[in-house]
Design a protein around this motif. Structure first.
Motif, PDB file in Angstrom:
ATOM      1  N   ARG A 164       0.077  20.675  51.892  1.00 49.55           N
ATOM      2  CA  ARG A 164      -0.062  20.693  50.430  1.00 49.55           C
ATOM      3  C   ARG A 164      -0.515  19.332  49.912  1.00 49.55           C
ATOM      4  O   ARG A 164      -1.392  19.244  49.037  1.00 49.55           O
ATOM      5  N   LEU A 165       0.060  18.267  50.457  1.00 49.35           N
ATOM      6  CA  LEU A 165      -0.337  16.931  50.012  1.00 49.35           C
ATOM      7  C   LEU A 165      -1.784  16.631  50.391  1.00 49.35           C
ATOM      8  O   LEU A 165      -2.528  16.040  49.604  1.00 49.35           O
ATOM      9  N   ARG A 166      -2.191  17.042  51.599  1.00 51.56           N
ATOM     10  CA  ARG A 166      -3.575  16.806  51.985  1.00 51.56           C
ATOM     11  C   ARG A 166      -4.538  17.581  51.099  1.00 51.56           C
ATOM     12  O   ARG A 166      -5.637  17.103  50.789  1.00 51.56           O
ATOM     13  N   ALA A 167      -4.116  18.745  50.657  1.00 51.08           N
ATOM     14  CA  ALA A 167      -4.970  19.544  49.777  1.00 51.08           C
ATOM     15  C   ALA A 167      -5.235  18.836  48.452  1.00 51.08           C
ATOM     16  O   ALA A 167      -6.272  19.057  47.821  1.00 51.08           O
ATOM     17  N   GLU A 168      -4.304  17.971  48.042  1.00 49.63           N
ATOM     18  CA  GLU A 168      -4.504  17.222  46.801  1.00 49.63           C
ATOM     19  C   GLU A 168      -5.685  16.259  46.890  1.00 49.63           C
ATOM     20  O   GLU A 168      -6.225  15.837  45.862  1.00 49.63           O
ATOM     21  N   LEU A 169      -6.091  15.915  48.118  1.00 44.19           N
ATOM     22  CA  LEU A 169      -7.262  15.064  48.278  1.00 44.19           C
ATOM     23  C   LEU A 169      -8.551  15.778  47.878  1.00 44.19           C
ATOM     24  O   LEU A 169      -9.565  15.134  47.598  1.00 44.19           O
ATOM     25  N   GLY A 170      -8.498  17.128  47.894  1.00 43.37           N
ATOM     26  CA  GLY A 170      -9.701  17.892  47.591  1.00 43.37           C
ATOM     27  C   GLY A 170     -10.606  17.985  48.811  1.00 43.37           C
ATOM     28  O   GLY A 170     -10.187  17.757  49.947  1.00 43.37           O
ATOM     29  N   GLY A 171     -11.852  18.339  48.584  1.00 40.47           N
ATOM     30  CA  GLY A 171     -12.787  18.473  49.689  1.00 40.47           C
ATOM     31  C   GLY A 171     -12.883  19.895  50.199  1.00 40.47           C
ATOM     32  O   GLY A 171     -12.204  20.807  49.705  1.00 40.47           O
ATOM     33  N   GLN A 172     -13.677  20.085  51.213  1.00 36.96           N
ATOM     34  CA  GLN A 172     -13.972  21.427  51.706  1.00 36.96           C
ATOM     35  C   GLN A 172     -12.755  22.133  52.292  1.00 36.96           C
ATOM     36  O   GLN A 172     -12.624  23.341  52.171  1.00 36.96           O
ATOM     37  N   GLY A 173     -11.878  21.398  52.942  1.00 34.63           N
ATOM     38  CA  GLY A 173     -10.734  22.036  53.597  1.00 34.63           C
ATOM     39  C   GLY A 173      -9.527  22.254  52.714  1.00 34.63           C
ATOM     40  O   GLY A 173      -8.517  22.803  53.178  1.00 34.63           O
ATOM     41  N   ALA A 174      -9.583  21.866  51.453  1.00 33.32           N
ATOM     42  CA  ALA A 174      -8.405  21.933  50.589  1.00 33.32           C
ATOM     43  C   ALA A 174      -7.917  23.368  50.399  1.00 33.32           C
ATOM     44  O   ALA A 174      -6.711  23.638  50.482  1.00 33.32           O
TER      45      ALA A 174
END
Length: 297
Positions: A164-174
């Motif tokens: 979930r935290l990595r998804a906050e970075l955005g980008g293609q894999g979010a």
């Protein structure tokens, strides 16, 4: 315990109290465990003040009566929970020092089974700290290493948390991170993480068109239902962090819909709860949101 012992002493004069109640009901290691578990619950709720107080008590009892100077499993668990508090309280430098302390100690000695999840979680927190500092490239690397290790170790809650935290970075894999994290959270009944992910999904749907309102759009209606469900859950269970995040997302939804007064009510509620329970990072974010609403009004 002190208050209970005092009440019993008053009701049992003379030697009666010493005969019956002089033995402590818990061993020191049990007290450490209880304070640490209380802190975990308070962290899940979003009450950083109470979580911090319990962790300080656990650390003190552990240092004086249980592990003393030995940095064993109690020390490691308490430290990892303290890092969560430090990050959410905005103490990023302090959190990074504790992270390096855990990593350095765990790598110096012969690797034990309990060191592996500790290192993975510490790396995940380092990714979060670097993300907040704007060091996105190194944050991505830390998140990737932590998530891979946690998946191999089958640490479901930590895996969903850092996805979930990595998804906050955005980008293609979010989007894939959110979907995977939600599946893990629902499968393992980590409902606080599941609701936070649903709030993220709703916010992403509402912000898909930037500042263009999604009036009468099916995506907006679905996002609104997700936020209403999250707010209901937060109020029923005293999950203060979820209430803050849901209120902020509702404020953004109302801002996009042109309901500036409703947006201000929602963001004010979120800011009040964040201030009450010590969520310093959330307070910064909410003040920014409030400024955007007032400018639009």
């Amino acid at each position: 315990l002190a208050l209970a012992r005092e009440a019993l002493r008053d009701s049992h004069p003379g030697e009666a109290f010493e005969r019956r109640y002089s033995v402590d009901p818990f061993y020191p290691d049990e007290i450490v465990w209880l304070h640490n578990e209380r802190a975990v619950v308070r962290l899940a709720m979003g009450d950083l003040y109470e979580a911090s107080a319990s962790l300080d008590r656990a650390f003190d009892v552990n240092t004086r009566h249980v592990e003393c100077e030995d940095r064993a499993h109690n020390w490691r668990r308490i430290r990892l929970n303290q890092i969560t508090v430090d990050i959410e309280a905005g103490e990023i430098g302090l959190a990074l020092r504790k992270i390096e302390e855990i990593l350095s100690f765990s790598r110096k000695r012969r690797m034990l089974s309990e060191d592996q999840p500790a290192i993975a979680i510490a790396l995940g927190y380092r990714g979060r700290a670097r993300h907040l500092q704007g060091d996105v490239a190194r944050a991505v690397g830390d998140y990737a290493t932590a998530i891979e290790s946690l998946g191999e170790l089958q640490e479901s809650r930590a895996l969903a948390y850092f996805l979930r935290l990595r998804a906050e970075l955005g980008g293609q894999g979010a989007a894939d991170d959110v979907k995977t994290a939600l599946e893990i959270a629902l499968t393992t009944r980590q409902m606080d993480i599941a609701y936070r992910l649903r709030i993220m999904m709703a916010s992403q749907a509402l912000s898909h068109n930037g500042d263009q309102p999604l009036l009468d759009h099916p995506r907006r209606a679905r996002a609104q239902r997700l936020l209403d469900d999250a707010m209901r859950y937060a109020l029923q269970t005293d999950m203060h962090r979820i209430r803050v995040e849901a209120s902020a997302a509702l404020a953004e939804s109302r801002r996009l819909g042109g309901d500036y007064e409703g947006a201000l009510r929602s963001v004010s509620d979120a800011l009040m709860v964040a201030a009450r329970f010590g969520m310093e990072l959330r307070k910064i974010w909410l003040r920014s949101l409030m400024a955007r609403i007032m400018a639009a009004r």
